[in-house]
Design a protein around this motif. Sequence first.
Motif, PDB file in Angstrom:
ATOM      1  N   PRO A  95       0.847  -1.201   0.000  1.00  0.00           N
ATOM      2  CA  PRO A  95       0.000   0.000   0.000  1.00  0.00           C
ATOM      3  C   PRO A  95       0.879   1.246   0.000  1.00  0.00           C
ATOM      4  CG  PRO A  95       0.087  -0.953   2.193  1.00  0.00           C
ATOM      5  CD  PRO A  95       0.851  -1.889   1.301  1.00  0.00           C
ATOM      6  N   VAL A  96       0.632   2.134  -0.957  1.00  0.00           N
ATOM      7  CA  VAL A  96       1.454   3.332  -1.116  1.00  0.00           C
ATOM      8  C   VAL A  96       0.545   4.546  -1.328  1.00  0.00           C
ATOM      9  CG1 VAL A  96       3.200   4.464  -2.550  1.00  0.00           C
ATOM     10  CG2 VAL A  96       3.349   2.008  -2.132  1.00  0.00           C
ATOM     11  N   PRO A  97       0.772   5.659  -0.610  1.00  0.00           N
ATOM     12  CA  PRO A  97      -0.021   6.868  -0.864  1.00  0.00           C
ATOM     13  C   PRO A  97       0.395   7.519  -2.178  1.00  0.00           C
ATOM     14  CG  PRO A  97       1.680   7.330   0.769  1.00  0.00           C
ATOM     15  CD  PRO A  97       1.739   5.854   0.489  1.00  0.00           C
ATOM     16  N   ASP A 112      -7.204  14.992   1.624  1.00  0.00           N
ATOM     17  CA  ASP A 112      -8.050  14.806   0.438  1.00  0.00           C
ATOM     18  C   ASP A 112      -7.240  14.745  -0.859  1.00  0.00           C
ATOM     19  OD1 ASP A 112     -10.219  14.828   2.091  1.00  0.00           O
ATOM     20  OD2 ASP A 112     -10.813  16.887   1.644  1.00  0.00           O
ATOM     21  N   ASP A 113      -5.970  15.131  -0.802  1.00  0.00           N
ATOM     22  CA  ASP A 113      -5.130  15.103  -1.999  1.00  0.00           C
ATOM     23  C   ASP A 113      -4.538  13.727  -2.259  1.00  0.00           C
ATOM     24  OD1 ASP A 113      -5.449  17.861  -2.455  1.00  0.00           O
ATOM     25  OD2 ASP A 113      -3.829  18.339  -1.055  1.00  0.00           O
ATOM     26  N   LEU A 114      -4.785  12.784  -1.347  1.00  0.00           N
ATOM     27  CA  LEU A 114      -4.126  11.486  -1.434  1.00  0.00           C
ATOM     28  C   LEU A 114      -5.121  10.336  -1.451  1.00  0.00           C
ATOM     29  CD1 LEU A 114      -1.418  12.105   1.314  1.00  0.00           C
ATOM     30  CD2 LEU A 114      -1.044  12.233  -1.161  1.00  0.00           C
ATOM     31  N   THR A 115      -4.687   9.243  -2.049  1.00  0.00           N
ATOM     32  CA  THR A 115      -5.381   7.969  -1.938  1.00  0.00           C
ATOM     33  C   THR A 115      -4.316   6.898  -1.806  1.00  0.00           C
ATOM     34  OG1 THR A 115      -7.069   6.533  -2.925  1.00  0.00           O
ATOM     35  CG2 THR A 115      -5.438   7.457  -4.425  1.00  0.00           C
ATOM     36  N   VAL A 116      -4.725   5.713  -1.410  1.00  0.00           N
ATOM     37  CA  VAL A 116      -3.764   4.614  -1.234  1.00  0.00           C
ATOM     38  C   VAL A 116      -3.981   3.575  -2.336  1.00  0.00           C
ATOM     39  CG1 VAL A 116      -2.978   2.754   0.282  1.00  0.00           C
ATOM     40  CG2 VAL A 116      -3.588   4.980   1.244  1.00  0.00           C
ATOM     41  N   GLU A 129       7.779   7.210  -0.367  1.00  0.00           N
ATOM     42  CA  GLU A 129       7.028   7.328   0.884  1.00  0.00           C
ATOM     43  C   GLU A 129       5.933   6.252   0.914  1.00  0.00           C
ATOM     44  OE1 GLU A 129       7.620   9.088   3.405  1.00  0.00           O
ATOM     45  OE2 GLU A 129       8.882  10.762   2.742  1.00  0.00           O
ATOM     46  N   THR A 130       5.902   5.461   1.985  1.00  0.00           N
ATOM     47  CA  THR A 130       4.924   4.374   2.088  1.00  0.00           C
ATOM     48  C   THR A 130       3.902   4.603   3.205  1.00  0.00           C
ATOM     49  OG1 THR A 130       6.429   3.112   3.512  1.00  0.00           O
ATOM     50  CG2 THR A 130       6.520   2.674   1.134  1.00  0.00           C
ATOM     51  N   GLU A 131       4.117   5.624   4.030  1.00  0.00           N
ATOM     52  CA  GLU A 131       3.193   5.920   5.125  1.00  0.00           C
ATOM     53  C   GLU A 131       2.457   7.221   4.836  1.00  0.00           C
ATOM     54  OE1 GLU A 131       2.595   3.909   7.574  1.00  0.00           O
ATOM     55  OE2 GLU A 131       4.192   2.467   7.069  1.00  0.00           O
ATOM     56  N   ARG A 148       1.107   8.439  -9.097  1.00  0.00           N
ATOM     57  CA  ARG A 148       2.525   8.069  -9.068  1.00  0.00           C
ATOM     58  C   ARG A 148       3.040   8.089  -7.634  1.00  0.00           C
ATOM     59  NH1 ARG A 148       5.225   9.002 -13.952  1.00  0.00           N
ATOM     60  NH2 ARG A 148       7.039   8.125 -12.847  1.00  0.00           N
ATOM     61  N   PRO A 149       3.927   7.147  -7.280  1.00  0.00           N
ATOM     62  CA  PRO A 149       4.505   7.156  -5.924  1.00  0.00           C
ATOM     63  C   PRO A 149       5.216   8.466  -5.639  1.00  0.00           C
ATOM     64  CG  PRO A 149       5.024   5.104  -7.067  1.00  0.00           C
ATOM     65  CD  PRO A 149       4.414   6.018  -8.088  1.00  0.00           C
ATOM     66  N   ILE A 150       5.245   8.857  -4.375  1.00  0.00           N
ATOM     67  CA  ILE A 150       5.857  10.121  -3.956  1.00  0.00           C
ATOM     68  C   ILE A 150       7.265   9.850  -3.436  1.00  0.00           C
ATOM     69  CG2 ILE A 150       5.686  12.060  -2.352  1.00  0.00           C
ATOM     70  CD1 ILE A 150       2.644  11.565  -2.330  1.00  0.00           C
ATOM     71  N   GLN A 151       8.244  10.465  -4.077  1.00  0.00           N
ATOM     72  CA  GLN A 151       9.626  10.330  -3.636  1.00  0.00           C
ATOM     73  C   GLN A 151       9.876  11.222  -2.420  1.00  0.00           C
ATOM     74  OE1 GLN A 151      11.877   8.266  -5.139  1.00  0.00           O
ATOM     75  NE2 GLN A 151      10.362   7.579  -6.624  1.00  0.00           N
ATOM     76  N   ALA A 152      10.674  10.712  -1.477  1.00  0.00           N
ATOM     77  CA  ALA A 152      10.939  11.460  -0.245  1.00  0.00           C
ATOM     78  C   ALA A 152      11.548  12.830  -0.528  1.00  0.00           C
ATOM     79  CB  ALA A 152      11.859  10.646   0.661  1.00  0.00           C
ATOM     80  N   GLN A 153      12.380  12.902  -1.568  1.00  0.00           N
ATOM     81  CA  GLN A 153      13.045  14.179  -1.873  1.00  0.00           C
ATOM     82  C   GLN A 153      12.115  15.177  -2.568  1.00  0.00           C
ATOM     83  OE1 GLN A 153      13.841  11.176  -3.019  1.00  0.00           O
ATOM     84  NE2 GLN A 153      14.597  11.185  -5.131  1.00  0.00           N
ATOM     85  N   SER A 154      10.890  14.748  -2.893  1.00  0.00           N
ATOM     86  CA  SER A 154       9.945  15.638  -3.573  1.00  0.00           C
ATOM     87  C   SER A 154       9.075  16.427  -2.604  1.00  0.00           C
ATOM     88  CB  SER A 154       9.048  14.828  -4.526  1.00  0.00           C
ATOM     89  OG  SER A 154       9.818  14.240  -5.552  1.00  0.00           O
TER      90      SER A 154
END
Length: 219
Positions: A95-97, A112-116, A129-131, A148-154
């Motif tokens: 599961p990834v946001p 509200d900007d996110l879904t899993v 980011e997985t949490e 698209r998955p969110i990179q920590a550096q973004s």
Amino acid sequence: MRRLGTFLLGVMLLAGPAFAAPLAVLVEERARSDYADSLPPEGAFEITVKEPPKGEVLTLAEFWMDPRSGKFLANAVLETGDVQRIGGLALITLPVPVPTRRLLPDEIIMEDDLTVMRLPVGRVGAYVETEIEEVIGKQVRRVLTPGRPIQAQSIIHPLVISRGDRVEISFSDGLLALRSPGRALSDAHEGQEVRIVNLISNKTVTGIATGAGTVEIVQ
């Protein structure tokens, strides 16, 4: 292959009544065994089979798998005693946001900007980011694309001071309290060190950003 299936079927009947289990369950049991301790705690399998079996499957007589790609081959024993070679994929998903819309730099990410979404583990790199709790409330640093998955550096902690901002510098040692105007030489989020120029003494000092436009000098 038919003899092998008949032999296995006979052994199973001697042991008691045989019941056909869903093929996906049988594949997952064997796949979990192959992955062993490398299976992520929140990992779940998505099983796909290229050619569905020609009947109910009682067991898998043989099972071969490449954990890296998720590709597997198996000899499926059918109720009829026939053995059919099957193949497919047993992919681990996590599961990834991910964003539900395009998020631009400097926006603050809201719930509200996110879904899993569940994504194959191969698409979830070390810096993804997985949490979801670690993403909500962060400030966008680079454009985030929907799905698209969110990179920590973004993403970063929200900035309370930007380079060039006029700030108020405070200092206190318990007996003496001083305040002075300054100008920030770098960006900073709350709790981060920031270099500033004291506009009265014209000296560069380092303090801690304590809020919007405020810096505390800590001895």
